[in-house]
Design a protein around this motif. Structure first.
Motif, short mmCIF file in Angstrom:
data_model
loop_
_atom_site.label_atom_id
_atom_site.label_comp_id
_atom_site.label_asym_id
_atom_site.label_seq_id
_atom_site.Cartn_x
_atom_site.Cartn_y
_atom_site.Cartn_z
N THR A 61 -5.31 16.39 -3.58
CA THR A 61 -6.58 16.90 -4.10
C THR A 61 -7.04 18.11 -3.31
O THR A 61 -7.55 19.09 -3.88
CB THR A 61 -7.65 15.79 -4.06
N ASP A 102 -0.70 5.19 2.32
CA ASP A 102 -1.28 4.50 1.18
C ASP A 102 -1.69 5.53 0.12
O ASP A 102 -1.59 6.75 0.35
CB ASP A 102 -2.48 3.64 1.59
N ASP A 138 0.84 -1.21 0.00
CA ASP A 138 0.00 0.00 0.00
C ASP A 138 0.87 1.26 0.00
O ASP A 138 0.55 2.26 -0.66
CB ASP A 138 -0.92 0.01 1.21
N GLY A 159 1.20 4.26 -2.68
CA GLY A 159 1.13 5.66 -2.31
C GLY A 159 2.23 6.49 -2.94
O GLY A 159 2.01 7.62 -3.38
N THR A 211 -3.47 10.93 -2.09
CA THR A 211 -4.38 11.48 -3.09
C THR A 211 -5.32 12.50 -2.47
O THR A 211 -5.55 13.58 -3.04
CB THR A 211 -5.19 10.36 -3.77
N ALA A 212 -5.85 12.19 -1.29
CA ALA A 212 -6.75 13.13 -0.61
C ALA A 212 -6.02 14.43 -0.28
O ALA A 212 -6.58 15.52 -0.41
CB ALA A 212 -7.31 12.48 0.66
N ALA A 257 -4.65 6.32 -1.04
CA ALA A 257 -5.83 7.13 -0.72
C ALA A 257 -5.45 8.36 0.10
O ALA A 257 -5.97 9.46 -0.13
CB ALA A 257 -6.86 6.28 0.02
N GLN A 258 -4.54 8.19 1.05
CA GLN A 258 -4.16 9.31 1.90
C GLN A 258 -3.44 10.40 1.12
O GLN A 258 -3.77 11.58 1.23
CB GLN A 258 -3.28 8.82 3.06
N ALA A 268 1.24 6.96 -6.50
CA ALA A 268 0.14 7.91 -6.60
C ALA A 268 0.64 9.33 -6.45
O ALA A 268 0.22 10.24 -7.19
CB ALA A 268 -0.92 7.60 -5.54
#
Length: 367
Positions: free
Chosen positions: A330, A321, A53, A57, A326-327, A323-324, A60
Motif C-alpha cells: 500500500t 503476516d 499467518d 501473508g 499489505t502495509a 498486515a505487514q 495477500a
C-alpha cells in the motif's frame, strides 16, 4: 484474484534481466517466514512466526499483485520453502517467478555444501518443498567454495547442467553488501572483497545478482562503479533485498527498550539491532519527519522509494503476516516526493557512518 490491469495499478512493472518475464517491481522475500532456526550453531532465523499467518501473508501478497517469491534452502532450514510450496499448490505456478538458493547446508556426511552431489540433493529437496518441477533462478548463496575454491568450478558445472536440462531458467550470484569495481585496486579487506566478487562473477557468469541495498547502505563515491552500474553494463539483473532494513528503517524499534531475541533469531547477534544503531536511526527519522512536515508513512515510503530508484531491479520485502505485506505494498502505491526522500537519506548519515565503521565480518551476518 488480481487481474494484470489491477496489478499495474498497484505496482510498476519491470523487465529485470535474468527473470523470465516482466514482473511487478516488488517481490516477496521469504527469509522472514522460515521461523527461528540455526545452521551449524549459527542463528539464522526469525522469532514470532506463525505459519498460518505467514501463509495468509503469501496470499495477500499475491492478491496485491506480487508474482516474485524468493527463498532459500537454509531459510528456516527448509520451512520457508515448505510454506511457500503450500502456497504454490494453491495458485497458478505458471504466473509465478520462484527463486531459491544453495550453498550453506553441508551434506549428511559433513561434505561441503557445494559438492555436486550435495547441490543436487538440496535442489531436489527445494523442488519438492516448493511443489514445482523447475526454478526460475537458482542462486549460489555462499561465497565459500572450499580450500583454494575446490568446489567453485564443480558447482558452476552442476548449475549449468541443471540449466541445460531446463530444471532452472537462470543462475544467480550474491553480490557484496559494499562494492565498487574500482575498490579491487585498493589495499585491505574491502579490496579483497571486491576482487573476490569480480572473480566469482567472471567464473559463474550469472544472469542475475542479489544484493542488500537500503537507506543504511554505504554510498560509493562519485565516479565509482557500483553494483547496479556494473550489472547494467553486463546485461545482468538485480534483486534488491532488505529494502526496509529488516524493519529497522520503519522506526518501530525502541533503542531505550530493545527487543530481546531468542538464540535462534539472527538478530540476537546482528549489530544493526544494537541500541546505538537503533538510536541513530530513530533520531534521524525524527529529524527528517520534522523537516518534511506532515508526510504520511514517511519512513516506509522513503525506504521503498530509495530501493525503487534502481529502475532495472526488483525489490524484495520481508513480512510475517498479511498486515505487514499489505502495509508495504500500500505504501508503494504512493511514491514519496524526491525532496522528502533526500531529507530522509541525509538525516540517516550518522547511522550509516556508525554501521560503516563496524568490522566487516561482524556486519555481514545475513544469510
Amino acid at each position: 484474484m488480481t487481474t494484470q490491469t489491477e496489478t499495474e495499478m498497484w505496482l510498476p512493472i519491470r523487465d529485470v534481466p535474468g527473470l523470465p518475464r516482466p514482473i511487478p517491481a516488488i517481490g516477496a522475500g521469504c527469509w522472514t517466514i522460515g521461523g527461528p532456526a540455526a545452521n551449524q550453531g549459527t542463528p539464522i532465523g526469525w522469532d514470532d512466526v506463525n505459519p498460518d499467518d505467514a501463509l495468509a501473508g503469501l496470499h495477500a501478497a499475491y492478491d496485491l499483485g506480487v508474482r516474485l517469491f524468493d527463498t532459500a534452502d537454509v531459510y528456516g532450514m527448509g520451512r520457508s520453502e515448505q510454506l511457500l510450496g503450500q502456497f504454490v499448490s494453491q495458485v497458478s505456478r505458471a504466473g509465478l517467478v520462484l527463486t531459491s538458493k544453495v550453498g550453506y547446508q553441508p551434506g549428511p556426511d559433513g561434505g561441503h555444501p557445494y559438492a555436486p552431489n550435495q547441490i543436487r540433493r538440496q535442489f531436489e529437496h527445494t523442488l519438492t518443498h516448493l511443489n514445482t518441477d523447475y526454478l526460475d533462478v537458482y542462486f549460489l548463496h555462499s561465497g565459500d567454495f572450499g580450500p583454494e575454491d575446490r568446489y567453485l568450478q564443480p558447482a558452476v558445472d552442476t548449475l549449468q547442467d541443471l540449466l541445460r536440462q531446463g530444471a532452472i531458467k537462470a543462475i544467480g550470484l550474491r553480490a557484496p553488501h559494499e562494492f565498487a569495481v574500482e575498490w579491487a585496486d585498493r589495499d585491505g579487506l574491502i579490496a579483497a572483497q571486491a576482487a573476490r566478487f569480480l572473480h566469482l562473477f567472471q567464473t559463474v557468469h550469472p544472469e542475475i545478482l542479489t544484493v542488500r541495498h537500503n537507506l543504511l547502505s554505504h554510498q560509493v563515491s562519485e565516479g565509482e562503479t557500483d553494483v547496479f552500474a556494473f550489472a547494467r553494463q553486463r546485461g545482468t539483473g538485480v534483486l534488491i533485498k532488505q529494502a526496509l532494513g529488516q524493519g529497522v528503517l520503519l522506526g518501530t524499534h525502541d533503542p531505550a527498550s530493545p527487543r530481546r531475541f531468542s538464540a535462534l533469531d539472527h538478530r540476537s547477534r546482528d549489530p544493526l539491532f544494537a541500541p546505538a544503531i537503533l538510536h541513530a536511526v530513530r533520531h534521524g527519522l525524527r529529524n527528517a519527519g520534522v523537516a518534511a512536515g506532515d508526510v504520511p508513512g514517511l519512513e516506509i515510503r522513503a525506504a521503498l522509494g530509495f530501493a525503487l530508484r534502481q529502475q532495472d531491479a526488483a525489490v524484495l520485502v520481508g513480512f510475517r503476516d498479511a498486515a505487514q505485506i499489505t502495509a508495504t505494498i500500500t505504501a508503494a502505491r504512493s511514491p514519496i516526493h524526491p525532496a522528502d526522500l533526500d531529507l530522509v537519506h541525509r538525516a540517516l548519515q550518522p547511522a550509516r557512518d556508525l554501521l560503516h565503521h563496524l568490522p566487516p565480518p561482524i556486519r555481514q551476518t545475513d544469510k
